[in-house]
Design an enzyme around this catalytic site. Sequence first.
Site, mmCIF file in Angstrom:
data_model
loop_
_atom_site.group_PDB
_atom_site.id
_atom_site.type_symbol
_atom_site.label_atom_id
_atom_site.label_comp_id
_atom_site.label_asym_id
_atom_site.label_seq_id
_atom_site.Cartn_x
_atom_site.Cartn_y
_atom_site.Cartn_z
ATOM 1 N N ASN A 172 0.865 -1.181 0.000
ATOM 2 C CA ASN A 172 0.000 0.000 0.000
ATOM 3 C C ASN A 172 0.895 1.222 0.000
ATOM 4 O O ASN A 172 1.381 1.674 1.037
ATOM 5 C CB ASN A 172 -0.912 -0.015 1.223
ATOM 6 N N GLU A 173 1.124 1.726 -1.191
ATOM 7 C CA GLU A 173 2.062 2.830 -1.370
ATOM 8 C C GLU A 173 1.383 4.159 -1.033
ATOM 9 O O GLU A 173 0.156 4.198 -0.843
ATOM 10 C CB GLU A 173 2.539 2.849 -2.840
#
Length: 622
Positions: A172-173
């Site tokens: 989850n950037e």
Amino acid sequence: MSISKDVDIKYQLPGTDEYTRFERIHNVVFPESTIGSKAVAQEIKALIVAKQEANESCVLGLATGSSPIKVYEELVRMHREEGLSFQNVISFNLDEYLGLAGNHRESYRYFMNHHLFNHVDIPIKQTHIPDGTIDPSEYTEYCRKYEELIHQAGGIDFQLLGIGRTGHIGFNEPGSHINSITRVVSLNHITRVDAAQAFYGIEHVPRKAITMGIRSVLGARRIVLLAWGSNKASIVAQAVEHKVTNQVPATYLQHHENVTMILDQGAASELTRIKTPWLVGECTWSEELQLKAVVWLSEQLQKSILKLTESDYSNHGMSTLIADVGSAYDLNIHMFNRLQRTITGWPGGKPEVDDRYRPERAHPGKKRVLIFSPHPDDDVISMGGTLERLVEQGHEVHVAYQTSGNLAVSNEEAWKYAQIVGHFAPNSDASTALKRMLENDQEETDPELLRTLKGQIRRKESLLATRYLGMAEDQVHFLDLPFYETGRAQKKEIGQADISRVSDLIKCVTPHQIYAAGDLADPHGTHKKCLDILFASLDALKEQPFIKDCWVWLYRGAWDEWPLDEIDMAVPMSPGQVLKKGMPSFTINPKKTTSCSRGMIPENSGFEWRIGTGKQLKAIIN
Ligand code: F6R
């Protein structure tokens, strides 16, 4: 708070006192990653056993990457030696690279089998890892099913996490939404850069992945995030102390009620209570802390040290410091002199001068110097200018390359050289074998012949660089330490053979000065192992008379410089040296692009690098 000395120490409850008032996520700092990992493995074991006793399954959310490796090692040990069974465990991994099949050596399925599943009794059908090979037309349905499976298993009891330098958890950037669930995502450039070594070049790192979402992670009943090493320090501090923002997805953990970050001292080093303890409470003002505070204030206010006033100190939580030392004027002068004396153009000591305030001794005027370089380039990249000065100033300088560095050479690069071998000796066994290996790149590890070729490529580059600095070939030593020779990113444990190779060389050179790389951003990395090997060798040699007269300096280069207050010697580079350092013959690592190499030249070109003595090293030697 908060350095736990022993694995038996229970994690502390979230701090509510003044000391932790900047912190929004509970965290525990361990002296070393190994000890922290054991504590986490113990927590997992306790959970598995409790669930067994209640006849329930235990649902673990698992992570990959370097951070959890020691936890898995410890769980495997517990299985083998303490009979810990994983029969009741159901696992869900956070993520997988898109495009990689489970037998690809960099796939997370491969990682999990290799580090955990193959060594414990977990039924493989109870392990879930997103499938990187599904057809794009099935993404949505596949991801929905992954969530459903977690739900059917009863939700995650314990979620293990690492943190990326971008602040990602799972993949989850930055930009990920708090409500995100399992889905296909694009990887951030920094994340791909960090994976580049394992993939032999950023061009081979997948661009996409499947990852559980933030909501999927926050759904776990208990979350433990691991972070080791100073390269994680800044992002850890942001996650713990900054407001929740989608730009640092790990800040979402602040919404969870049962989360602990397990840190080592490097990863914790940017937390306010550790970096600037005077901002959180009363301090005992040791000389070292005073220097740290003065340097910090000067940087913070962008004012030179001699201009700092009493109100500057008082306004930043340091009025007790001024009360202790008498006046800002005295403190400023004292610290200014201390810093000034770290600067020298004579890293080997200046002969025949008063050396009371110099970092190195004047005598003997000509020293024997032994520089340890973990890979065949760290010496030049991190202390090339200093190396040149040592040679110019007439010291007997030796360089020892500890590892062959063969892993950093890509197959493409090796192929080029194999073609040359083939040109001159078309039918030789070596050229035929190399051709075969490189054409069917199916091996999990580089075969020995290919490793030799790659190692030779790096050897010749180092010889070029050291020759350029005026060194004779017989002063360049290639140790090819065995711990490195796995043909894979994963290295072996340090052994006696590693230690003996280093101590034999030290005995042979009998140096007055040893230089060793002290940039230990990754505690599991090669640099740390190389330094541990040096420490062990010095320990073995500590009774030898010459060792009593040997000083050890730790150098750091472009990636992770010493904080100003920890520098004991700073060597300025002349403009000529800066130019020389940028010459093409210094672009010696085939894996690094020209821009990376040039990026190694500090922009202001004032100082090439800084050195600090490890006080603990002096303790070992004397
Ligand atoms: C791995 C994962 C990632 C890593 C993170 C840190 O499954 O989801 O979030 O935890 O990139 O990686 P390391 O531990 O290699 O520093």
